[in-house]
Design a protein around this motif. Structure first.
Motif, PDB file in Angstrom:
ATOM      1  N   PRO A 131       0.808  -1.221   0.000  1.00 34.19           N
ATOM      2  CA  PRO A 131       0.000   0.000   0.000  1.00 34.19           C
ATOM      3  C   PRO A 131       0.841   1.271   0.000  1.00 34.19           C
ATOM      4  N   VAL A 132       0.269   2.314  -0.580  1.00 31.43           N
ATOM      5  CA  VAL A 132       0.808   3.671  -0.445  1.00 31.43           C
ATOM      6  C   VAL A 132       0.120   4.268   0.777  1.00 31.43           C
ATOM      7  N   HIS A 133       0.885   4.565   1.819  1.00 31.55           N
ATOM      8  CA  HIS A 133       0.307   4.929   3.106  1.00 31.55           C
ATOM      9  C   HIS A 133       0.107   6.433   3.312  1.00 31.55           C
ATOM     10  N   VAL A 134       0.794   7.261   2.546  1.00 29.67           N
ATOM     11  CA  VAL A 134       0.673   8.709   2.726  1.00 29.67           C
ATOM     12  C   VAL A 134       0.111   9.310   1.439  1.00 29.67           C
ATOM     13  N   GLY A 135      -0.919  10.118   1.577  1.00 26.84           N
ATOM     14  CA  GLY A 135      -1.576  10.667   0.411  1.00 26.84           C
ATOM     15  C   GLY A 135      -1.787  12.172   0.509  1.00 26.84           C
ATOM     16  N   VAL A 136      -2.813  12.636  -0.211  1.00 26.93           N
ATOM     17  CA  VAL A 136      -3.162  14.055  -0.269  1.00 26.93           C
ATOM     18  C   VAL A 136      -4.149  14.320   0.869  1.00 26.93           C
ATOM     19  N   ALA A 137      -3.643  14.804   1.999  1.00 26.12           N
ATOM     20  CA  ALA A 137      -4.473  14.862   3.208  1.00 26.12           C
ATOM     21  C   ALA A 137      -4.248  16.125   4.033  1.00 26.12           C
ATOM     22  N   GLU A 138      -3.805  17.194   3.406  1.00 27.30           N
ATOM     23  CA  GLU A 138      -3.512  18.408   4.165  1.00 27.30           C
ATOM     24  C   GLU A 138      -4.755  18.977   4.838  1.00 27.30           C
ATOM     25  N   GLU A 139      -5.936  18.595   4.348  1.00 28.92           N
ATOM     26  CA  GLU A 139      -7.170  19.095   4.947  1.00 28.92           C
ATOM     27  C   GLU A 139      -7.349  18.647   6.395  1.00 28.92           C
ATOM     28  N   HIS A 140      -6.559  17.643   6.812  1.00 26.53           N
ATOM     29  CA  HIS A 140      -6.642  17.156   8.192  1.00 26.53           C
ATOM     30  C   HIS A 140      -5.436  17.599   9.039  1.00 26.53           C
ATOM     31  N   ARG A 141      -4.722  18.595   8.597  1.00 23.73           N
ATOM     32  CA  ARG A 141      -3.460  18.982   9.233  1.00 23.73           C
ATOM     33  C   ARG A 141      -3.629  19.467  10.673  1.00 23.73           C
TER      34      ARG A 141
END
Length: 263
Positions: A84-94
């Motif tokens: 799996p790719v574990h890190v994605g586009v998630a800055e909205e949860h910073r």
């Protein structure tokens, strides 16, 4: 076949129909669910689909014809499940501790180069199995770019499991009923059951802050105090079992179409 558990010689000798690349995120999922929820659920769906595919292959060999409509005539070999790719586009949860993110450019490059690695070894039909809403746009772009590359025979599509569960899809939320249900089924020890009530009470009923079709909120802490959207108490293990079955069946349908399609 799970790529991380295979040897290179086993991969070379394998009859692989297509690869499934689970893609998730490391981000908050409220006080009750782990940061790795999106990658865990994506990988669970991929593994269930690979098992369904292999079972149909065995039945086809025994009976002379495929018995699983979700797989059908495409069955010949295996579905390979990539790491799996574990890190994605998630800055909205910073705003929530532990959340990791990369830029869309970095994410697209990483996923595309992973796909290109698979294609280098002749595994050139790939389904990106997604478990995170923030990855949707980037993964669609990666699939298009990979498939349009005239220097490669690779063909890729993006599949998001929670969009493939029928009437349940509209209940997705975040750390809400669907993700909690899946976790209760595939990784029950990771759900903090004693926090379910507080997760529900501190959450939001819907994602975002909308006016005339426009979401005014860029980050999740603008509309949910604890990161939760939806009621996780509704996410039973029985529902999780149904979701996994529906999503893996749909993924087999998609994989079959990818294998049979002329690039």
């Amino acid at each position: 076949m799970k790529l991380s558990e295979a040897t290179w010689t086993e991969v070379r000798e394998a009859d692989v129909d297509a690869a499934l690349l689970p893609v998730g995120s490391t981000e908050q999922h409220g006080p009750h669910a782990p940061l790795g929820t999106d990658a865990m659920t994506a990988e669970a769906v991929a593994q269930a689909a690979a098992k369904r595919w292999a079972t149909a292959d065995t039945e086809a060999t025994d009976d002379g014809e495929g018995t699983d409509d979700a797989v059908g005539s495409a069955v010949a070999g295996d579905l390979l499940v990539a790491p799996p790719v574990h890190v994605g586009v998630a800055e909205e949860h910073r705003a929530f501790d532990g959340t990791l993110w990369v830029s869309p450019d970095t994410f697209r490059a990483y996923v595309r180069e992973t796909v290109e690695s698979l294609a280098h070894h002749g595994i050139d039909r790939i389904v990106l199995v997604n478990g995170h809403g923030g990855n949707l746009e980037a993964l669609a772009e990666v699939a298009r770019r990979v498939s349009r590359d005239d220097a490669s025979d690779a063909y890729a599509v993006a599949f998001t499991w929670f969009e493939a569960v029928g009437e349940h899809a509209g209940r997705m939320g975040h750390g809400g009923p669907l993700e909690t249900a899946m976790l209760r089924h595939v990784a029950p020890d990771l759900v903090r059951e004693e926090r379910i009530e507080s997760a529900r009470d501190g959450g939001s009923a819907r994602w975002g802050e909308w006016i005339r079709g426009v979401n005014l909120a860029h980050d999740s802490d603008e509309f949910t105090d604890n990161g939760v959207v939806g009621d996780p108490a509704e996410g039973t293990a029985a529902l999780g079992e149904e979701l996994l079955d529906r999503a893996s069946e749909a993924l087999c349908d998609v994989a079959r179409a990818v294998v049979e399609r002329d690039r």
